[in-house]
Design a protein around this motif. Structure first.
Motif, PDB file in Angstrom:
ATOM      1  N   LYS A 185      40.219  38.281  52.539  1.00 35.42           N
ATOM      2  CA  LYS A 185      38.808  38.514  52.844  1.00 35.42           C
ATOM      3  C   LYS A 185      37.949  37.523  52.055  1.00 35.42           C
ATOM      4  O   LYS A 185      37.946  37.552  50.817  1.00 35.42           O
ATOM      5  N   PRO A 186      37.223  36.637  52.740  1.00 35.67           N
ATOM      6  CA  PRO A 186      36.424  35.616  52.041  1.00 35.67           C
ATOM      7  C   PRO A 186      35.431  36.215  51.041  1.00 35.67           C
ATOM      8  O   PRO A 186      35.226  35.650  49.961  1.00 35.67           O
ATOM      9  N   SER A 187      34.827  37.342  51.374  1.00 32.95           N
ATOM     10  CA  SER A 187      33.839  37.942  50.473  1.00 32.95           C
ATOM     11  C   SER A 187      34.486  38.426  49.182  1.00 32.95           C
ATOM     12  O   SER A 187      33.919  38.288  48.092  1.00 32.95           O
ATOM     13  N   VAL A 188      35.690  38.990  49.292  1.00 33.90           N
ATOM     14  CA  VAL A 188      36.405  39.464  48.101  1.00 33.90           C
ATOM     15  C   VAL A 188      36.839  38.279  47.253  1.00 33.90           C
ATOM     16  O   VAL A 188      36.654  38.270  46.025  1.00 33.90           O
ATOM     17  N   ARG A 189      37.396  37.284  47.907  1.00 31.23           N
ATOM     18  CA  ARG A 189      37.854  36.087  47.181  1.00 31.23           C
ATOM     19  C   ARG A 189      36.693  35.424  46.449  1.00 31.23           C
ATOM     20  O   ARG A 189      36.816  35.038  45.283  1.00 31.23           O
ATOM     21  N   SER A 190      35.561  35.327  47.113  1.00 31.42           N
ATOM     22  CA  SER A 190      34.375  34.736  46.491  1.00 31.42           C
ATOM     23  C   SER A 190      33.913  35.553  45.295  1.00 31.42           C
ATOM     24  O   SER A 190      33.531  35.003  44.255  1.00 31.42           O
ATOM     25  N   GLY A 191      33.965  36.885  45.423  1.00 32.95           N
ATOM     26  CA  GLY A 191      33.569  37.749  44.318  1.00 32.95           C
ATOM     27  C   GLY A 191      34.469  37.599  43.108  1.00 32.95           C
ATOM     28  O   GLY A 191      34.004  37.607  41.965  1.00 32.95           O
ATOM     29  N   SER A 194      33.601  34.132  41.425  1.00 34.50           N
ATOM     30  CA  SER A 194      32.297  34.122  40.743  1.00 34.50           C
ATOM     31  C   SER A 194      32.271  35.026  39.531  1.00 34.50           C
ATOM     32  O   SER A 194      31.505  34.781  38.587  1.00 34.50           O
ATOM     33  N   SER A 195      33.103  36.059  39.511  1.00 38.72           N
ATOM     34  CA  SER A 195      33.107  36.998  38.382  1.00 38.72           C
ATOM     35  C   SER A 195      33.986  36.537  37.222  1.00 38.72           C
ATOM     36  O   SER A 195      33.827  37.013  36.087  1.00 38.72           O
TER      37      SER A 195
END
Length: 282
Positions: A185-191, A194-195
């Motif tokens: 999931k791109p949104s999870v990977r991005s999170g 960034s974290s």
């Protein structure tokens, strides 16, 4: 009939790397704990060309282990018996541990160099959606390794932090997570990416700072389940430290086993310790 054992590995915080490039240079950065329980494999050659993998008494497709065996021993009939010391899909690195142990057995049977066996186990984790850094971390014989540069050494870089956990307790609180599905999931990977940087800055080499960094990371990345978040909060309210095992509905804590079991009587609670023990033939 070679046999091998590999410790497990709990990822505390991590940043997934690029999905491009050769397998050796792909993976993740992060910090984790190599643990005393892991996966044991017995490999037997059988007639025909079928590969049968039995995990904890049940026949399984086991794509990560299957990829390893078919890469090292192509076209040969094999039966692999895998016994896991910790639950699969709960952030304990069992797929990597099983793949490494199977790779060492297959290398012993085929004459393939050990370094090549490790490379194939690492590639299998990436190709089949397993952990991105467990194999690299398990190659480093340090209780708490840090993956400084993504990839399997020498393409990647892993260093020992010098930290140890003579007492470590894990608790499985809910359903297993599919690491490959989550990371797709791109949104999870991005999170996660960034974290990571802000959380990593909190780690100073001490056990308290590792829990602090882990808690900040899992909370900000948005990967904590309700059960995990509540368990961390509950132990913290009792002046005990706990953090999420990546990626699972599970926690690790430096609280004693009986204390964690009393707090979560319905959970699967197990006592562990960190280890620098290498993966090895038995």
């Amino acid at each position: 009939m070679p046999r091998a054992f590999c410790p497990g590995h709990i990822t505390c915080l991590f940043s997934p790397g690029s999905t491009a490039g050769d397998m050796g240079s792909r993976g993740s950065r992060g910090i984790g704990i190599r643990v005393s329980k892991g996966a044991a494999v017995k490999l037997t050659e059988v007639s025909g060309k079928d590969v049968t993998i039995i995990i904890d008494g049940e026949v399984s497709d086991a794509p990560v282990t299957r990829y390893v065996l078919q890469s090292i021993l192509p076209g040969r009939g094999l039966e692999a018996e895998v016994v896991n010391g910790l639950p699969v899909g709960q952030g304990f690195g069992m797929s990597a541990a099983g793949a490494i142990a199977a790779a060492l057995c297959a290398a012993e049977m085929s004459g393939v160099p050990a370094d090549e066996a490790w490379s194939i186990a690492h590639a299998s984790e990436i190709v089949n959606g397993g952990g991105l850094g467990d194999v690299s971390a398990l190659r480093c014989c340090s209780d708490v390794p840090e993956r400084v540069l993504e990839g399997l050494p020498p393409a990647g870089e892993v260093r020992g932090t010098g930290l140890r956990f003579p007492v470590l307790t894990v608790a499985v609180l809910g359903r297993k997570m599919d690491t490959g599905h989550v990371l797709s999931k791109p949104s999870v990977r991005s999170g996660l990416v960034s974290s990571y940087e802000g959380a990593r800055k909190l780690f100073t080499g001490s056990r308290p700072s590792l829990f602090e960094a882990s808690n900040k990371f899992s909370s900000e990345a948005g990967v904590e389940s309700r059960e995990v978040a509540e368990a961390i909060s509950r132990l913290r309210s009792g002046n005990r430290r706990a953090a999420m095992c990546m990626l699972g509905n599970s926690i690790f804590s430096d609280a004693p086993y009986l204390m964690v079991k009393d707090a979560f009587p319905d959970a699967d609670v197990r006592p562990l310790m960190s280890t620098s023990e290498p993966a090895r033939l038995l």
